[in-house]
Scaffold this motif. Structure first.
Motif, PDB file in Angstrom:
ATOM      1  N   ALA A   1      48.052 -30.657   0.975  1.00  0.00           N
ATOM      2  CA  ALA A   1      48.505 -30.980  -0.385  1.00  0.00           C
ATOM      3  C   ALA A   1      49.107 -29.754  -1.059  1.00  0.00           C
TER       4      ALA A   1
ATOM      5  N   ARG B   1      37.697 -31.761   6.983  1.00  0.00           N
ATOM      6  CA  ARG B   1      38.728 -32.751   6.643  1.00  0.00           C
ATOM      7  C   ARG B   1      39.284 -32.464   5.241  1.00  0.00           C
ATOM      8  N   GLN B   2      38.371 -32.153   4.304  1.00  0.00           N
ATOM      9  CA  GLN B   2      38.820 -31.887   2.934  1.00  0.00           C
ATOM     10  C   GLN B   2      39.664 -30.607   2.873  1.00  0.00           C
TER      11      GLN B   2
ATOM     12  N   ALA C   1      28.289 -34.466  10.269  1.00  0.00           N
ATOM     13  CA  ALA C   1      29.136 -35.266   9.364  1.00  0.00           C
ATOM     14  C   ALA C   1      29.556 -34.446   8.143  1.00  0.00           C
ATOM     15  N   VAL C   2      28.626 -33.632   7.613  1.00  0.00           N
ATOM     16  CA  VAL C   2      28.967 -32.790   6.455  1.00  0.00           C
ATOM     17  C   VAL C   2      30.020 -31.759   6.862  1.00  0.00           C
TER      18      VAL C   2
ATOM     19  N   GLU D   1      33.394 -33.502   7.312  1.00  0.00           N
ATOM     20  CA  GLU D   1      34.012 -33.871   6.035  1.00  0.00           C
ATOM     21  C   GLU D   1      34.533 -32.627   5.315  1.00  0.00           C
ATOM     22  N   SER D   2      33.784 -31.524   5.416  1.00  0.00           N
ATOM     23  CA  SER D   2      34.214 -30.283   4.793  1.00  0.00           C
ATOM     24  C   SER D   2      35.542 -29.822   5.410  1.00  0.00           C
TER      25      SER D   2
ATOM     26  N   GLU E   1      43.023 -31.434   4.140  1.00  0.00           N
ATOM     27  CA  GLU E   1      43.745 -32.288   3.193  1.00  0.00           C
ATOM     28  C   GLU E   1      44.261 -31.447   2.020  1.00  0.00           C
ATOM     29  N   ILE E   2      43.414 -30.520   1.544  1.00  0.00           N
ATOM     30  CA  ILE E   2      43.822 -29.666   0.427  1.00  0.00           C
ATOM     31  C   ILE E   2      44.947 -28.728   0.864  1.00  0.00           C
TER      32      ILE E   2
END
Lengths: 231, 75
Positions: free
Chosen positions: B53, B45-46, B38-39, B42-43, B49-50
């Protein structure tokens, strides 16, 4: 129905929130206890939020030489909430709030959802009450109760009052059950006038929030407990 | 083959680059492995996302300057 708001359960919810997963996926970690779960959550946040810190600090340095109004426009139109949240976490709170004061409450709420939770306290402490209240209304409408619980925990008293007044009754209840510090919950209930306390009591009967109200009543001091339970 | 408790904790420690609390060794290895996954997810995914962006943000920068600006802000 009882509400499990033990420190362990709150830590599990916070860990799940950071990882964007359901709390049931981390429930097996409960035997670690609240203290170790908090340490683990902080390690996970360091992994997720501290990588590339020097880059975000450079971005902050760039924003420092741009006029505040222009920096705000660029933040909302170009950076977007994800990048803005990263930069915000590395900016001095006063600078972040100068720019934040020129952003829409909706965009600020977007940033609040993405910002490193460890920085919410610093940001909230220097933000004007009406701004926090407007952001709080947005976050409550989006049911971001954990984020709001962090804000409510960190706010200075005058800002706390404005924020509590701005929140709908049911949102206030759902936020308060996620606040860990009983003293802070007592302070919030003490800010409510008798009419509002009555409104909260009515929620227990009509909105299925009986267990939530019961938890709040259990943790506040005797004076506020008497107000919450008065006939 | 399912990892042992020690292996599961070691994998998480490697990902976090720090030793997690000792009480984690009492937890079922499958739970620890799920947390590690999960970590990592999420890492990732972030990061995505960054990256998305940053690309969006760079659209307002004149093309000749984009490389320089990206070099400045991308971790």
């Amino acid at each position: 129905m009882s509400l499990d708001n033990s420190p362990v359960q709150l830590e599990l919810r916070r860990l799940a929130h950071v990882l964007h997963i359901g709390v049931e996926e981390v429930e097996g970690l409960a035997p670690m206890g609240a203290t170790d779960l908090r340490v683990l959550r902080e390690q996970v946040m360091a992994k997720l939020f501290d990588e590339g810190a020097d880059s975000w600090e450079r971005a902050v340095a760039v924003s420092g030489v741009v006029p505040t109004g222009l920096a705000a426009k660029l933040t909302e139109r170009a950076l977007g909430p994800v990048l803005a949240a990263r930069v915000t976490a590395h900016a001095p709170p006063e600078k972040a709030n100068d720019i934040g004061g020129k952003l829409s409450p909706s965009f600020m709420a977007d940033i609040a959802v993405h910002v490193d939770p460890r920085h919410i306290g610093d940001l909230a402490a220097t933000m004007p009450g009406d701004r926090v209240a407007a952001i709080g209304r947005e976050l409550a409408a989006r049911e971001e109760y954990l984020v709001m619980a962090d804000f409510v925990t960190a706010l200075p008293e005058q800002t706390l009052r404005a924020t509590v007044e701005a929140l709908p009754d049911h949102a206030l209840v759902l936020i308060l059950v996620l606040v860990e510090d009983p003293e802070r919950i007592t302070q919030v209930v003490a800010l409510l006038d008798d009419r509002r306390v009555m409104a909260l009591r009515a929620l227990a009967d009509h909105d299925g929030l009986e267990a939530h109200l019961s938890h709040i009543t259990d943790v506040v001091d005797d004076t506020q407990r008497a107000r919450l339970t008065a006939a | 083959m399912a990892p042992t408790s020690e292996e599961a904790v070691a994998a998480l420690a490697t990902l976090l680059t720090v030793d997690p609390p000792a009480s984690l060794s009492q937890i079922e290895p499958v739970v620890v492995t799920r947390l590690t996954e999960a970590v990592a997810a999420e890492s990732r995914r972030q990061e995505q996302e960054i990256s998305r962006a940053v690309d969006d943000a760079l659209r307002i920068i004149p093309r000749p300057l984009r490389g320089l600006v990206k070099k400045l802000i991308v971790p």
